[in-house]
Write an enzyme that holds these catalytic residues in place. Sequence first.
Site, PDB file in Angstrom:
ATOM      1  CG  ASP A  31       3.394  -1.300   9.814  1.00  0.00           C
ATOM      2  OD1 ASP A  31       2.522  -1.385   9.263  1.00  0.00           O
ATOM      3  OD2 ASP A  31       4.465  -1.535   9.084  1.00  0.00           O
ATOM      4  CG  ASP A  35       3.387   4.063  12.640  1.00  0.00           C
ATOM      5  OD1 ASP A  35       4.045   4.643  12.046  1.00  0.00           O
ATOM      6  OD2 ASP A  35       2.330   3.433  12.751  1.00  0.00           O
ATOM      7  CD  GLU A 110     -13.402   6.559   4.788  1.00  0.00           C
ATOM      8  OE1 GLU A 110     -12.982   5.771   3.568  1.00  0.00           O
ATOM      9  OE2 GLU A 110     -13.642   7.547   4.628  1.00  0.00           O
ATOM     10  CE  LYS A 112      -3.640   4.073   7.834  1.00  0.00           C
ATOM     11  NZ  LYS A 112      -2.710   3.308   7.227  1.00  0.00           N
ATOM     12  CG  ASP A 114      -2.093  -3.076   6.141  1.00  0.00           C
ATOM     13  OD1 ASP A 114      -1.405  -2.103   5.848  1.00  0.00           O
ATOM     14  OD2 ASP A 114      -1.474  -3.774   7.018  1.00  0.00           O
ATOM     15  CE1 TYR A 222      -7.763   7.021   0.460  1.00  0.00           C
ATOM     16  CE2 TYR A 222      -7.197   4.909   0.117  1.00  0.00           C
ATOM     17  CZ  TYR A 222      -6.711   6.244   0.062  1.00  0.00           C
ATOM     18  OH  TYR A 222      -5.528   6.307  -0.201  1.00  0.00           O
ATOM     19  CE  LYS A 309      -1.187   3.129  11.018  1.00  0.00           C
ATOM     20  NZ  LYS A 309       0.483   2.926  11.048  1.00  0.00           N
ATOM     21  CB  CYS A 403      20.918 -33.067   6.821  1.00  0.00           C
ATOM     22  SG  CYS A 403      19.181 -33.354   6.863  1.00  0.00           S
ATOM     23  CB  CYS A 406      20.244 -37.726   6.890  1.00  0.00           C
ATOM     24  SG  CYS A 406      20.613 -36.470   5.532  1.00  0.00           S
ATOM     25  CB  CYS A 421      19.015 -32.197   3.236  1.00  0.00           C
ATOM     26  SG  CYS A 421      19.684 -33.826   3.338  1.00  0.00           S
ATOM     27  CB  CYS A 427      17.145 -37.240   4.037  1.00  0.00           C
ATOM     28  SG  CYS A 427      16.771 -35.966   5.322  1.00  0.00           S
TER      29      CYS A 427
HETATM   30  P1  AMP Z   1       0.118   5.800   6.179  1.00  0.00           P
HETATM   31  O1  AMP Z   1       0.624   5.022   5.132  1.00  0.00           O
HETATM   32  O2  AMP Z   1      -0.086   4.957   7.517  1.00  0.00           O
HETATM   33  O3  AMP Z   1       0.549   7.154   6.232  1.00  0.00           O
HETATM   34  O4  AMP Z   1      -1.345   5.898   5.938  1.00  0.00           O
HETATM   35  C1  AMP Z   1      -1.939   6.518   5.030  1.00  0.00           C
HETATM   36  C2  AMP Z   1      -2.437   5.644   3.817  1.00  0.00           C
HETATM   37  O5  AMP Z   1      -3.482   4.938   4.496  1.00  0.00           O
HETATM   38  C3  AMP Z   1      -3.237   6.264   2.589  1.00  0.00           C
HETATM   39  O6  AMP Z   1      -2.212   6.604   1.733  1.00  0.00           O
HETATM   40  C4  AMP Z   1      -4.230   4.905   2.108  1.00  0.00           C
HETATM   41  O7  AMP Z   1      -3.620   4.573   1.151  1.00  0.00           O
HETATM   42  C5  AMP Z   1      -4.380   4.286   3.216  1.00  0.00           C
HETATM   43  N1  AMP Z   1      -5.736   4.162   3.598  1.00  0.00           N
HETATM   44  C6  AMP Z   1      -6.293   2.870   3.945  1.00  0.00           C
HETATM   45  N2  AMP Z   1      -7.630   3.278   4.472  1.00  0.00           N
HETATM   46  C7  AMP Z   1      -7.695   4.376   4.127  1.00  0.00           C
HETATM   47  C8  AMP Z   1      -9.143   5.103   4.305  1.00  0.00           C
HETATM   48  N3  AMP Z   1     -10.196   4.549   4.522  1.00  0.00           N
HETATM   49  N4  AMP Z   1      -8.977   6.445   3.857  1.00  0.00           N
HETATM   50  C9  AMP Z   1      -7.921   7.033   3.670  1.00  0.00           C
HETATM   51  N5  AMP Z   1      -6.687   6.417   3.632  1.00  0.00           N
HETATM   52  C10 AMP Z   1      -6.733   5.069   3.763  1.00  0.00           C
HETATM   53 ZN    ZN Z   2      19.075 -34.848   5.306  1.00  0.00          ZN
END
Ligand code: AMP
Ligand code: ZN
Length: 666
Positions: A31, A35, A110, A112, A114, A222, A309, A403, A406, A421, A427
């Site tokens: 990522d 970015d 807040e 973020k 993932d 969120y 980030k 392999c 073996c 294998c 083996c």
């Molecule tokens: P990006 O995908 O990097 O463009 O980031 C945007 C995405 O971050 C949003 O679509 C959300 O799904 C996610 N996200 C995760 N945590 C938060 C948060 N606390 N507030 C807003 N968006 C969030």
């Molecule tokens: Zn083998």
Amino acid sequence: MKIQEQIEHLREELRQHNYNYYVLDNPVISDFEFDQKLKELEKLEEEHPEFYDDNSPTQRVGGQVVKTFNTVTHKERMYSLSNSYSKDDLEDWVKRIRKTIEGDLEFTCELKYDGASINLTYENNKFVRAVTRGDGFQGDDVSHNVRTIKSLPLVIKGEHLPENFDVRAEIVLPFEGFMKMNEERMSEGLEPYANPRNTASGSLKLQDSSEVSKRPLECLIYGISANNVEQETHFDVLSILRQNKFNVPKEVKRCKTVEEVLEFINIWDTKRYDLPYETDGIVIKVNNLNQQFELGHTSKAPRWAIAYKFKAEEAKTKLEKITYQVGRTGAITPVANLEPVVISGTTVKRASLHNADQIAKLDIREGDTVYVEKGGEIIPKITAVDFSQRNAHSQPTEYITHCPECGTALVRDEGEAVHYCPNTMSCPPQVMGKIQHFISRKAMDIDGIGSETVVALVNAGLINDYADLYELQQRDVQNLDRMAEKSAKNLIAGIEASKNQPFEKVLFALGIRFVGETVAKTLAKKFKTLDNIINADFELLISTDEIGDRIAQSVIDFFKDENNATIVDRLKTHGLTFEIEEQENSSNALDGLKIVLSGIFKKYDRKELKALIEKHGGKNVSSISKNTHYFLAGDNVGPSKLEKVNKLKIPTISEYDLENMINNGA
Ligand code: AMP
Ligand code: ZN
């Protein structure tokens, strides 16, 4: 390169990465790198407005809608977030805001999360729809899958919330559940999933929601999207949502200055490793909703919010050598042996390369300088090669054909990414691996013998398969290096005791490819005896819940193999358990009866009641229908349930009635 060419080139590259990420769910760069490239493009486009293009990756959130699910247009577009990486970036952001907003300014910070972003629609206090972000304008309706996420409220009180509104949320797969899923996969001889985020978004696109319900997904809320909210600030909106039982994480802070924001960032940059799920940054938002409205959006992101980030935990190092591991089922895993490098506090020396396709796709070669990424507790992976540092004489990697242990020619089944294998009987890593799996805790759980002992026993020529264990003599074992009389005695006793392991454990211990713990249980429960499994044909096997083509074929292949058949016969003569033992006190008193539970009970809890019903042949079902035989009611049963029960004339019983039915044979 001319500027225009450079812009076109970047756009094309980013489009491909977008496709890999959003459509194939299989990114090939990190990522962070993505970015960086996007920022580069943004900058170029800003400096050269004459090359503006509607279709530029900077103009869209990314992603095409994968068909198969209903496409739904979002009431309000789901924007992306602009990114920042430094104090300067944040200060610039505040400066831009200051051009529009005078007077007091407050921010919320807040985490973020993932995962996969989702829009959840509520009407009249009920959940009606969940739609993925898709390209930001429209996404896939995945309501049936999202509904299975236990922490998501489906009915709410709706206090201080508009009649109709959408909430915005992130669906994540916490580490613990992710690791468990991977353990399970590996116990079935499958390749582990790469990371929680892709597994979460992949889960949403599964067709079978019962499969999804088994995955411990979380839905973290969120924000809200509605016209008429009562609250004046984002912070208050989060509090109200939390009050309405939405899962809004508590790690939210209000800040007045960039310094305070940075303090929050610094704390979480390290503390995030204690969180149960993955985070990749902090989201900073203007707290006041009127101010948010005033600031509005650019073509791709709100002006009132920005993501900070965390530095991708990534490092560059040299790939010294590619080696190949052979697993117990014969699966070959290529491994990158790296010049040791420290990433987020731990030294990384090895990374998985997954399979031949992965190596070819990234064009990874020995001697290359590579980017290695490691998140939280995830297995390190190579995300890309730094081609600028490649030796001019380097040659593409040729995947092994034989392999390494073996020398047998490898096979690769159609549609499979992995090479195997086929020399299962001699083996060495397969021989050791199978026995080590057999004795392991979740399988035969043999006390007094560990993986090392297995190696010693095999090397001494005392055993070559797991049936040999049952023919070991104490005096043979005692002759081994460092094996005292007492240990040898314990070993033999442990092997003897394992004959009492229940059937499903024995079935799992056999090490049939794709038959993990859960599948073994399912098969044992349905077929009751090993002979029934051996005699079952393909059709019968796949008619079993959760048993698909691949597992069925693997089971058939396993028992068809003469070597395996002989080993299994020997295990039988040694008295291992090859059928389900009827549980103590179990009966057929409730045979075939479908029973619905509701309310609060006095003597048993719900789990105990469910177990009791199943032990006596009944089935605990969740919804009332005309096929329900009994309604088992505790206190405080809801009026709508009662109405349904009365309407369908289903007999109501108490927990004591149930006991009587069991004791008197119904
Ligand atoms: P990006 O995908 O990097 O463009 O980031 C945007 C995405 O971050 C949003 O679509 C959300 O799904 C996610 N996200 C995760 N945590 C938060 C948060 N606390 N507030 C807003 N968006 C969030
Ligand atoms: Zn083998």
